[in-house]
Design a protein around this motif. Structure first.
Motif, mmCIF file in Angstrom:
data_model
loop_
_atom_site.group_PDB
_atom_site.id
_atom_site.type_symbol
_atom_site.label_atom_id
_atom_site.label_comp_id
_atom_site.label_asym_id
_atom_site.label_seq_id
_atom_site.Cartn_x
_atom_site.Cartn_y
_atom_site.Cartn_z
ATOM 1 N N TYR A 147 -8.779 -13.920 -30.147
ATOM 2 C CA TYR A 147 -9.092 -13.800 -28.792
ATOM 3 C C TYR A 147 -10.554 -13.699 -28.539
ATOM 4 O O TYR A 147 -11.070 -12.563 -29.426
ATOM 5 C CB TYR A 147 -8.221 -12.892 -27.920
ATOM 6 C CG TYR A 147 -6.863 -13.021 -27.953
ATOM 7 C CD1 TYR A 147 -6.084 -13.721 -26.781
ATOM 8 C CD2 TYR A 147 -6.000 -12.574 -28.853
ATOM 9 C CE1 TYR A 147 -4.894 -13.805 -26.971
ATOM 10 C CE2 TYR A 147 -4.700 -12.535 -28.840
ATOM 11 C CZ TYR A 147 -4.137 -13.259 -27.912
ATOM 12 O OH TYR A 147 -2.703 -13.324 -28.071
ATOM 13 N N ASP A 169 2.079 -21.377 -25.375
ATOM 14 C CA ASP A 169 0.765 -21.057 -24.792
ATOM 15 C C ASP A 169 1.105 -19.724 -23.994
ATOM 16 O O ASP A 169 0.140 -18.951 -23.780
ATOM 17 C CB ASP A 169 0.248 -21.994 -23.890
ATOM 18 C CG ASP A 169 0.091 -23.253 -24.584
ATOM 19 O OD1 ASP A 169 -0.081 -23.484 -25.891
ATOM 20 O OD2 ASP A 169 0.094 -24.411 -24.064
ATOM 21 N N LEU A 173 -0.501 -16.082 -24.641
ATOM 22 C CA LEU A 173 -1.637 -15.342 -23.540
ATOM 23 C C LEU A 173 -0.668 -14.067 -22.833
ATOM 24 O O LEU A 173 -1.189 -13.147 -22.695
ATOM 25 C CB LEU A 173 -1.692 -16.308 -22.409
ATOM 26 C CG LEU A 173 -2.738 -17.397 -22.784
ATOM 27 C CD1 LEU A 173 -2.878 -18.356 -21.558
ATOM 28 C CD2 LEU A 173 -3.756 -17.088 -23.155
ATOM 29 N N VAL A 264 -9.517 -20.933 -19.409
ATOM 30 C CA VAL A 264 -8.874 -20.411 -20.632
ATOM 31 C C VAL A 264 -8.692 -21.556 -21.551
ATOM 32 O O VAL A 264 -7.987 -22.523 -21.296
ATOM 33 C CB VAL A 264 -7.670 -19.597 -20.549
ATOM 34 C CG1 VAL A 264 -7.146 -19.131 -21.961
ATOM 35 C CG2 VAL A 264 -7.842 -18.395 -19.715
ATOM 36 N N ILE A 266 -7.418 -23.134 -25.194
ATOM 37 C CA ILE A 266 -6.674 -22.531 -26.129
ATOM 38 C C ILE A 266 -6.704 -23.652 -27.435
ATOM 39 O O ILE A 266 -6.379 -24.843 -27.166
ATOM 40 C CB ILE A 266 -5.146 -22.513 -25.790
ATOM 41 C CG1 ILE A 266 -5.058 -21.492 -24.770
ATOM 42 C CG2 ILE A 266 -4.313 -22.324 -27.228
ATOM 43 C CD1 ILE A 266 -3.688 -21.473 -24.115
ATOM 44 N N VAL A 301 -8.351 -18.451 -28.652
ATOM 45 C CA VAL A 301 -7.896 -18.221 -27.349
ATOM 46 C C VAL A 301 -9.439 -17.770 -26.949
ATOM 47 O O VAL A 301 -9.720 -16.835 -27.394
ATOM 48 C CB VAL A 301 -6.857 -17.560 -26.759
ATOM 49 C CG1 VAL A 301 -7.004 -17.442 -25.491
ATOM 50 C CG2 VAL A 301 -5.595 -17.793 -27.433
ATOM 51 N N TYR A 303 -11.625 -16.746 -23.429
ATOM 52 C CA TYR A 303 -11.798 -16.667 -21.946
ATOM 53 C C TYR A 303 -13.208 -16.700 -21.297
ATOM 54 O O TYR A 303 -14.082 -16.133 -21.890
ATOM 55 C CB TYR A 303 -11.350 -15.121 -21.778
ATOM 56 C CG TYR A 303 -9.631 -14.825 -22.309
ATOM 57 C CD1 TYR A 303 -9.036 -15.185 -21.315
ATOM 58 C CD2 TYR A 303 -9.664 -13.973 -23.284
ATOM 59 C CE1 TYR A 303 -7.497 -14.794 -21.686
ATOM 60 C CE2 TYR A 303 -8.241 -13.830 -23.636
ATOM 61 C CZ TYR A 303 -7.321 -14.122 -22.826
ATOM 62 O OH TYR A 303 -5.871 -13.749 -23.243
#
Length: 369
Positions: A147, A169, A173, A264, A266, A301, A303
């Motif tokens: 992350y 997914d 998350l 976000v 991925i 991932v 953010y």
């Protein structure tokens, strides 16, 4: 009379051999006219209709890894790996997942029914239990997830949007933050989990074939974003699973709520398994089995920074700007298609059969000549 005039006019038209070199004309045993080319138009039409490898179809096509360069040294190693994955790892992962479900249900339902008058504590415990169960799911695939960026926090007037590859997914998350997700209704055991468990964290379900559901969902979205104690809202604006190489058009619903939009991104690494879920060819149960019989599920991932609607910017332009950010960060190719067209196209079996029939007809004509 018109037919006679058209026939006589055809005879007056120049033939193709007048445009060719003299030596090429001598080699031709038969004189070819322009009207002869028209005879192949049905075949060209059929060929065009049989082509399925277009930019839209490639978005929803599984991409298996490249084949090994098989030899006597690699084959025994592959057999050993298959024995380990199917004979050792898979049973252990099933046992871990089963133990996790037993513990989860033994804690979730007592909390759900006994703490009726303590909503704040009940929501907090249920949120932690859902995060724990999602972590067990990730462990059952030997998930290696990295992350990047600050962890999402609970605050009003925000919505998270992400590209969509598979239902996992949401699980990836959810293990870090208990999101309230907007998701299509599913049958079977997935539908049972949606109805009995995930509604406790504020998840909202819809049926894409029901027009009334859209109005209800839009109202619930606005109400959810106003609550300070509600879980962060997560939306997959593509509306369908894409194969993690492309990104299709984002629906504008998440971008006209008048709140901050947190992108976000991925990205799955296909070195061990392709995480794309082709729901038309595979049930979600078999998709999980494929993940659990692989070596690992590896993904990143990100953010990204929250985005706001700019002055003079429409929700559609806002959605495209956020999609650009996700595509650049995850290395995805943008295509201008609506993902819902996937549900109104002919099935892959139908197009493959049509393609095969056309190929057989062409081969038959070649053999006759």
């Amino acid at each position: 009379m018109d037919r006679l005039e058209s026939s006589s006019s055809d005879l007056d038209r120049p033939s193709i051999d007048e445009y060719l070199a003299a030596d090429s004309v001598q080699c031709s045993p038969k004189k070819l006219h322009l009207r002869d080319l028209i005879d192949i138009s049905p075949a060209l039409t059929e060929a065009a209709g049989s082509i399925i490898d277009d930019s839209f179809t490639r978005c929803f096509k599984s991409n298996p890894p490249e084949r090994w360069n098989w030899n006597v040294y690699l084959f025994p190693l592959w057999c050993l790996g298959a024995v380990i994955r199917y004979g050792i790892l898979f049973p252990v992962r099933v046992a871990v997942l089963a133990a996790g479900w037993i513990f989860f249900f033994s804690a979730f339902f007592p909390v759900h029914f006994l703490l009726t008058g303590h909503d704040k504590w009940r929501r907090k415990i249920q949120r932690k239990l859902v995060e724990m169960m999602c972590s067990i799911f990730v462990a059952s695939w030997t998930g290696v997830v990295k992350y990047h960026g600050p962890r999402p926090s609970m605050r009003p007037q925000q919505v998270f949007v992400a590209n969509h590859t598979s239902m996992i997914d949401f699980i990836i998350l959810e293990q870090m933050t208990a999101f309230a997700v907007i998701m299509q209704k599913h049958p079977g055991w997935v539908g049972f989990i949606q109805k009995s468990i995930l509604e406790s964290v504020g998840c909202i379900w819809f049926n894409r074939t029901e027009s009334k559901d859209r109005e209800i969902v839009a109202r619930k979205l606005r109400e959810h974003t106003q609550g300070a104690d509600n879980n962060p809202l997560l939306i997959f604006p593509e509306g369908t699973c894409v194969n993690n190489q492309y990104t299709v058009m984002f629906k504008k619903g998440a971008f006209e709520l008048g709140c901050a939009v947190c992108p976000v991104a991925i990205k799955y690494n296909k070195v061990f398994v392709d995480a794309f879920w082709n729901s038309k060819k595979q049930s979600f149960t078999m998709h999980l089995v494929r993940l659990m019989t692989s070596w690992a599920v590896v993904c990143d991932v990100w953010y990204l920074e929250p985005q706001y609607l700019r002055p003079g910017e429409t929700p559609i332009e806002f959605a495209e700007r956020v999609r650009d950010m996700i595509a650049v960060r995850a290395g995805l190719k943008k295509v201008p298609w609506d993902g819902y067209l996937k549900y109104y196209r002919p099935s892959p079996k139908l197009t493959e059969r049509k393609q095969q029939n056309f190929a057989e007809s062409v081969l038959q004509r070649l053999e006759e000549k």
